[in-house]
Design an enzyme around this catalytic site. Sequence first.
Site, PDB file in Angstrom:
ATOM      1  N   GLU A  16       0.851  -1.191   0.000  1.00 58.04           N
ATOM      2  CA  GLU A  16       0.000   0.000   0.000  1.00 58.04           C
ATOM      3  C   GLU A  16       0.883   1.236   0.000  1.00 58.04           C
ATOM      4  O   GLU A  16       2.015   1.208   0.478  1.00 58.04           O
ATOM      5  CB  GLU A  16      -0.880  -0.011   1.258  1.00 58.04           C
ATOM      6  CG  GLU A  16      -1.828   1.183   1.364  1.00 58.04           C
ATOM      7  CD  GLU A  16      -2.830   1.056   2.506  1.00 58.04           C
ATOM      8  OE1 GLU A  16      -3.668   1.966   2.651  1.00 58.04           O
ATOM      9  OE2 GLU A  16      -2.783   0.056   3.252  1.00 58.04           O
ATOM     10  N   ASN A  56      -6.604   1.501   2.906  1.00 58.00           N
ATOM     11  CA  ASN A  56      -7.315   2.762   3.140  1.00 58.00           C
ATOM     12  C   ASN A  56      -6.914   3.832   2.124  1.00 58.00           C
ATOM     13  O   ASN A  56      -7.724   4.680   1.748  1.00 58.00           O
ATOM     14  CB  ASN A  56      -7.036   3.266   4.557  1.00 58.00           C
ATOM     15  CG  ASN A  56      -7.599   2.339   5.625  1.00 58.00           C
ATOM     16  OD1 ASN A  56      -8.375   1.426   5.342  1.00 58.00           O
ATOM     17  ND2 ASN A  56      -7.210   2.562   6.854  1.00 58.00           N
ATOM     18  N   ASN A  74     -12.151  -0.877  -0.702  1.00 55.53           N
ATOM     19  CA  ASN A  74     -11.475  -1.391   0.498  1.00 55.53           C
ATOM     20  C   ASN A  74     -12.238  -1.002   1.755  1.00 55.53           C
ATOM     21  O   ASN A  74     -12.561   0.167   1.944  1.00 55.53           O
ATOM     22  CB  ASN A  74     -10.052  -0.814   0.580  1.00 55.53           C
ATOM     23  CG  ASN A  74      -9.352  -1.201   1.866  1.00 55.53           C
ATOM     24  OD1 ASN A  74      -8.898  -2.332   2.016  1.00 55.53           O
ATOM     25  ND2 ASN A  74      -9.277  -0.280   2.823  1.00 55.53           N
ATOM     26  N   GLU A  75     -12.547  -1.982   2.590  1.00 54.76           N
ATOM     27  CA  GLU A  75     -13.108  -1.763   3.930  1.00 54.76           C
ATOM     28  C   GLU A  75     -14.190  -0.681   3.958  1.00 54.76           C
ATOM     29  O   GLU A  75     -14.186   0.205   4.819  1.00 54.76           O
ATOM     30  CB  GLU A  75     -11.987  -1.426   4.931  1.00 54.76           C
ATOM     31  CG  GLU A  75     -11.028  -2.588   5.144  1.00 54.76           C
ATOM     32  CD  GLU A  75     -10.023  -2.358   6.261  1.00 54.76           C
ATOM     33  OE1 GLU A  75      -9.957  -1.239   6.817  1.00 54.76           O
ATOM     34  OE2 GLU A  75      -9.278  -3.301   6.575  1.00 54.76           O
ATOM     35  N   TYR A 118      -6.552  -8.849  11.884  1.00 55.76           N
ATOM     36  CA  TYR A 118      -5.228  -8.722  12.507  1.00 55.76           C
ATOM     37  C   TYR A 118      -5.337  -9.153  13.964  1.00 55.76           C
ATOM     38  O   TYR A 118      -6.368  -8.945  14.600  1.00 55.76           O
ATOM     39  CB  TYR A 118      -4.733  -7.272  12.445  1.00 55.76           C
ATOM     40  CG  TYR A 118      -4.549  -6.746  11.042  1.00 55.76           C
ATOM     41  CD1 TYR A 118      -3.370  -6.994  10.341  1.00 55.76           C
ATOM     42  CD2 TYR A 118      -5.544  -5.992  10.424  1.00 55.76           C
ATOM     43  CE1 TYR A 118      -3.186  -6.504   9.047  1.00 55.76           C
ATOM     44  CE2 TYR A 118      -5.374  -5.503   9.131  1.00 55.76           C
ATOM     45  CZ  TYR A 118      -4.197  -5.760   8.449  1.00 55.76           C
ATOM     46  OH  TYR A 118      -4.027  -5.283   7.176  1.00 55.76           O
ATOM     47  N   GLU A 162      -6.274  -9.240   3.682  1.00 57.80           N
ATOM     48  CA  GLU A 162      -5.453  -8.590   4.718  1.00 57.80           C
ATOM     49  C   GLU A 162      -5.448  -9.496   5.938  1.00 57.80           C
ATOM     50  O   GLU A 162      -6.493  -9.744   6.524  1.00 57.80           O
ATOM     51  CB  GLU A 162      -5.979  -7.199   5.114  1.00 57.80           C
ATOM     52  CG  GLU A 162      -5.751  -6.122   4.071  1.00 57.80           C
ATOM     53  CD  GLU A 162      -6.071  -4.723   4.571  1.00 57.80           C
ATOM     54  OE1 GLU A 162      -5.887  -4.460   5.787  1.00 57.80           O
ATOM     55  OE2 GLU A 162      -6.527  -3.898   3.761  1.00 57.80           O
ATOM     56  N   GLN A 197       1.685  -6.370   5.515  1.00 62.75           N
ATOM     57  CA  GLN A 197       2.053  -6.116   4.131  1.00 62.75           C
ATOM     58  C   GLN A 197       3.395  -6.773   3.833  1.00 62.75           C
ATOM     59  O   GLN A 197       3.800  -7.656   4.584  1.00 62.75           O
ATOM     60  CB  GLN A 197       2.058  -4.623   3.888  1.00 62.75           C
ATOM     61  CG  GLN A 197       0.644  -4.028   4.008  1.00 62.75           C
ATOM     62  CD  GLN A 197       0.569  -2.558   3.612  1.00 62.75           C
ATOM     63  OE1 GLN A 197       1.443  -1.991   2.980  1.00 62.75           O
ATOM     64  NE2 GLN A 197      -0.523  -1.931   4.014  1.00 62.75           N
TER      65      GLN A 197
END
Length: 503
Positions: A29, A74, A174-175, A246, A294, A351
């Site tokens: 990212e 993000n 994304n999200e 996460y 992710e 990442q």
Amino acid sequence: MTNNKAKMILEKDFKISEIDNRIYGSFIEHLGRAVYGGIYEPGHPQADENGFRQDVIEMVKELQVPIVRYPGGNFVSGYNWEDGVGPVENRPRRLDLAWRTTETNEMGTNEFMKWAKLVNAEVNMAVNLGTRGIDAARNLVEYCNHPGGSYYSDLRISHGYKEPHKIKTWCLGNEMDGPWQIGHKTAAEYGRIAQEAAKVMKWVDPTIELVACGSSNRNMPTFADWEATVLDYTYDHVDYISLHQYYGNRDNDIANYLALSLEMDDFIRSVISIADYIKAKKRGKKNINLSFDEWNVWYHSNEADKLIEPWSIAPPQLEDHYNFEDALLVGCMLITMLKHADRLKIACLAQLVNVIAPIMTEENGPAWKQTIFYPYMHTSVYGRGVSLNPIISSPKYDSKDFTDVPYLEATAVYNEENEQLTIFAVNRHLQDSLHLECDIRNFEDYEVIEHIVLENDDLKQTNSAKDTPVAPHSNGNAAIDGGLVTAALPKLSWNVIRLAKRK
């Protein structure tokens, strides 16, 4: 010999699925030093003519990363892709509101495609469905994938890229369920824009595959309803639904921490069941598969990130320094994903460089391997083939949040073409080694060629540019006799037992 014994039975015909190699993907990212100072550092002694760090390229090749998600995250929800193409000197600097930094746009779509080719990876390209929408999404597909003879494909050619990039996998935003996201939407709002973007993107290039945004994590208040609503709108147009998660050891409770992969397993099962509910509701024929795009450990850097100076360029954000116990959990998470290879087709360790990453770099200095590099590398390199369904019996324990946690977390991959069988195993026991007996009588004339072990007496031990105290050795004692593999798995260890047919 330890009293802790675990048994495992492996049969060639007990198959979960052929593994999609994209399960070993990663993520870059425009965040922190992932791009600038990570993969791209023009002034570095090991930079090539493109400004790409060759030491990083070699480490990514060692991991054999098959696909890399880009450019966010993000970041993508405020990104104008046009800012990152064409002559570099004409590209604007922008405020990145996602991470409160300044984006120079020196690296963009074409440069990243060039880098991906150098590391032998495909790209999983995300489109902005936050501040942008259907028009920008279809134009980006045209710019990247159309051969020529149209405005955006000819624009790419004018930028020096005659051949189309042929990007196969695309993320629809994304999200978008997260209030922190630029352009945050309700499930119905996102479902509609994802549906329409998906339609036109596939009209431009019918060969592409699309990933719809699932929940940002399992604890979101909208989880499950979000997936069901989004798939209700997009079922006919998308191929995957995404998962993000996460973990961290904030309570310093190792027994509970290493059990978190059970929660991951339950999360995966839940999303499969929601996807299958929508399939049934639609009287559909196709399965919606999963993209866990992710996943990682992320908590070490939370306090340091609060001190970042706003609007700086490529500050050191999200730079978790992983310790030995983190590598064990990452190993458990990889095993968990392999157990769902029938439906989990894409996964991206988030990442790849510097930002919550297996690879770290120093400015003008060396690149080095974090503790989590090793289980990721081992599964990617040795975990190609068919994911087997092992029959396992193991002693168990209870922790703060979990009951019946098996001390043995394990799975196996069979590569018929290479006539190799690989067992991946974590011993979660805090004090004792675990005696493993694995019945592989179905695999005739196989021998142990290597037993790799990652172990360390200090759970909090980290690696650095100067020293790599957490690194694997090949001194494991796995042996085979009469179709029975035996091995002592050291306490709190990651193990890779490699077997091959005798030549």
